[in-house]
Design a protein around this motif. Structure first.
Motif, PDB file in Angstrom:
ATOM      1  N   LEU A 311       0.826  -1.204   0.000  1.00 34.67           N
ATOM      2  CA  LEU A 311       0.000   0.000   0.000  1.00 34.67           C
ATOM      3  C   LEU A 311       0.862   1.256   0.000  1.00 34.67           C
ATOM      4  O   LEU A 311       0.570   2.232  -0.707  1.00 34.67           O
ATOM      5  N   MET A 312       1.926   1.233   0.792  1.00 38.38           N
ATOM      6  CA  MET A 312       2.859   2.368   0.802  1.00 38.38           C
ATOM      7  C   MET A 312       3.462   2.573  -0.575  1.00 38.38           C
ATOM      8  O   MET A 312       3.548   3.700  -1.083  1.00 38.38           O
ATOM      9  N   GLY A 313       3.895   1.483  -1.205  1.00 36.12           N
ATOM     10  CA  GLY A 313       4.483   1.589  -2.526  1.00 36.12           C
ATOM     11  C   GLY A 313       3.496   2.116  -3.550  1.00 36.12           C
ATOM     12  O   GLY A 313       3.826   2.989  -4.361  1.00 36.12           O
ATOM     13  N   ALA A 314       2.257   1.602  -3.510  1.00 32.97           N
ATOM     14  CA  ALA A 314       1.248   2.033  -4.475  1.00 32.97           C
ATOM     15  C   ALA A 314       0.917   3.503  -4.310  1.00 32.97           C
ATOM     16  O   ALA A 314       0.756   4.234  -5.298  1.00 32.97           O
ATOM     17  N   GLU A 315       0.811   3.958  -3.066  1.00 35.02           N
ATOM     18  CA  GLU A 315       0.516   5.373  -2.854  1.00 35.02           C
ATOM     19  C   GLU A 315       1.673   6.257  -3.303  1.00 35.02           C
ATOM     20  O   GLU A 315       1.463   7.311  -3.914  1.00 35.02           O
ATOM     21  N   ALA A 316       2.906   5.819  -3.030  1.00 37.30           N
ATOM     22  CA  ALA A 316       4.063   6.589  -3.493  1.00 37.30           C
ATOM     23  C   ALA A 316       4.082   6.654  -5.018  1.00 37.30           C
ATOM     24  O   ALA A 316       4.246   7.730  -5.610  1.00 37.30           O
ATOM     25  N   GLY A 317       3.923   5.498  -5.672  1.00 34.92           N
ATOM     26  CA  GLY A 317       3.963   5.468  -7.131  1.00 34.92           C
ATOM     27  C   GLY A 317       2.858   6.284  -7.764  1.00 34.92           C
ATOM     28  O   GLY A 317       3.085   7.045  -8.710  1.00 34.92           O
ATOM     29  N   TYR A 318       1.651   6.158  -7.243  1.00 37.08           N
ATOM     30  CA  TYR A 318       0.509   6.885  -7.801  1.00 37.08           C
ATOM     31  C   TYR A 318       0.668   8.390  -7.592  1.00 37.08           C
ATOM     32  O   TYR A 318       0.362   9.191  -8.491  1.00 37.08           O
ATOM     33  N   SER A 319       1.160   8.792  -6.423  1.00 34.01           N
ATOM     34  CA  SER A 319       1.348  10.211  -6.129  1.00 34.01           C
ATOM     35  C   SER A 319       2.450  10.814  -6.991  1.00 34.01           C
ATOM     36  O   SER A 319       2.333  11.937  -7.489  1.00 34.01           O
ATOM     37  N   ILE A 320       3.541  10.062  -7.166  1.00 36.14           N
ATOM     38  CA  ILE A 320       4.648  10.529  -7.998  1.00 36.14           C
ATOM     39  C   ILE A 320       4.199  10.682  -9.443  1.00 36.14           C
ATOM     40  O   ILE A 320       4.500  11.682 -10.104  1.00 36.14           O
TER      41      ILE A 320
END
Length: 381
Positions: A311-320
């Motif tokens: 979830l942390m990775g997905a939020e980072a990737g989506y936000s970036i």
């Protein structure tokens, strides 16, 4: 089979770092097609954590990050992955060596606890490379110092904030008398002290704290049993993770659940194991049962596990990706820096604002001083 749309997000490489004769980065190993030539691609060094405690931590974060980025398939972007060992000094050397091997980088993103982030930020500063640092938030961040590199975005699970929320939930739903059950590695992180401080501020009492020690697993929770049965608290607050959490769940079922009316509480991953109890939980990430339907579908379609790291990775990737989507300039370190400074967190966790390191950053530090005993990033130990 993982079904992540690639299109312009095509290239993913791994940067191998050799320990023979000193730390140097080997030639990148390309695992997929090269980035498209129709547009200059954004070049990011991506850091995946190695973990002794949670074996899938690195793969979950990596797959989540790529899933988040893939939601903007029109963006030309290339990731160069490097693994960060659990020891902060080794992790920093691996990351900085990879940075030196890749002079075309525009930024660095990945799992970097504060001790690692500080060293990487200092190495990145002369090149003007912005950092996007994901972490658990198990320790409260130190105050920014004059002259400290400013191009850092912190993105975390906010375990300290979650601990404060958990203290309120325990006090309101279970009662004012608690015993803390703390894992042998959890005891040195600020979130444990944050819970205690917040619980006492509400009027609660921490009757005892049991720290599970190394030793025979058959005796691992003997002291906890004594503490619970002698104090008979309203709640047992369990701060465990990894294999020790699974062992605690088995112990709770066998020795505690049927012999008292005390409640059980902890972070959301307490719901990932079967304790037989209706545990009270609080945290910055939802369980799969509370998942936003669209994101749950995306995770299922890509066969990515619904874990805190993913979830942390997905939020980072989506936000970036969302931040880069609005950039009109050609890829550059300065353009990425500006985009990240204006970005807002978006994705499966929540939409909430965040800031880079600055004098305006809110630390949410209690008035009483807290001690950070461990240097390793939580869950990497």
């Amino acid at each position: 089979m993982t079904m992540i749309p690639r299109r312009h997000f095509l290239a993913s490489t791994s940067v191998a770092v050799s320990t023979t004769g000193g730390w140097s980065a080997a030639q990148a190993l390309v695992h997929s097609a090269p980035a498209p030539q129709t547009a200059k691609a954004w070049q990011l060094l991506a850091v995946a954590p190695q973990s002794h405690k949670v074996a899938t931590l690195g793969s979950d974060y990596r797959r989540g990050l790529e899933l988040g980025l893939a939601q903007r398939p029109e963006i030309a972007l290339q990731l160069h992955w490097v693994e960060a060992p659990p020891t902060p000094s080794r992790a920093a050397r691996s990351i900085t060596a990879a940075m030196d091997q890749l002079p075309q980088l525009h930024g660095v993103v990945g799992w970097m606890p504060p001790a690692v982030e500080a060293r990487v930020a200092a190495h990145a500063q002369p090149r003007g490379l912005p950092l996007w640092a994901s972490d658990t938030g198990a320790d409260l961040p130190a105050d920014a110092k004059p002259g400290q590199p400013q191009a850092v975005v912190r993105h975390s699970l906010d375990l300290c904030g979650s601990a404060a929320q958990l203290a309120q939930a325990v006090y309101q739903q279970l009662g004012p008398r608690a015993v803390l059950a703390v894992g042998h590695m959890e005891g040195g992180y600020d979130f444990v002290y944050t819970f205690e401080h917040s619980y006492r501020a509400l009027g609660g009492r921490v009757l005892a704290r049991h720290v599970g020690q190394f030793g025979p697993q058959s005796e691992e929770f003997d002291g906890l049993r004594t503490a619970v049965f002698s104090h008979r608290p309203d709640a047992v607050v369990a701060f465990y993770s990894g294999p020790q959490l699974a062992r605690f769940a088995h112990w709770w079922q066998a020795h505690a659940q049927s012999q008292g009316d005390w409640g059980l509480a902890g972070f959301p991953w307490l719901g990932d194991v079967h304790t037989g109890a209706n545990a009270v939980t609080a945290g910055a990430w939802p369980g799969a049962a509370q998942a936003e339907p669209l994101w749950k579908h995306r995770f299922e379609l890509a066969a990515v596990p619904w874990t805190a790291a993913a979830l942390m990775g997905a939020e980072a990737g989506y936000s970036i990706a969302a931040a880069i989507e609005n950039v009109t300039q050609q890829p550059s370190t300065s353009a990425l820096h500006q985009a990240w400074q204006k970005s807002v967190l978006r994705g499966p966790l929540a939409i909430r604002p965040h800031t880079a390191i600055s004098s305006r950053r809110v630390n949410n530090r209690p008035n009483t001083p807290l001690i950070s005993g461990w240097l390793n990033g939580y869950l990497q130990t």
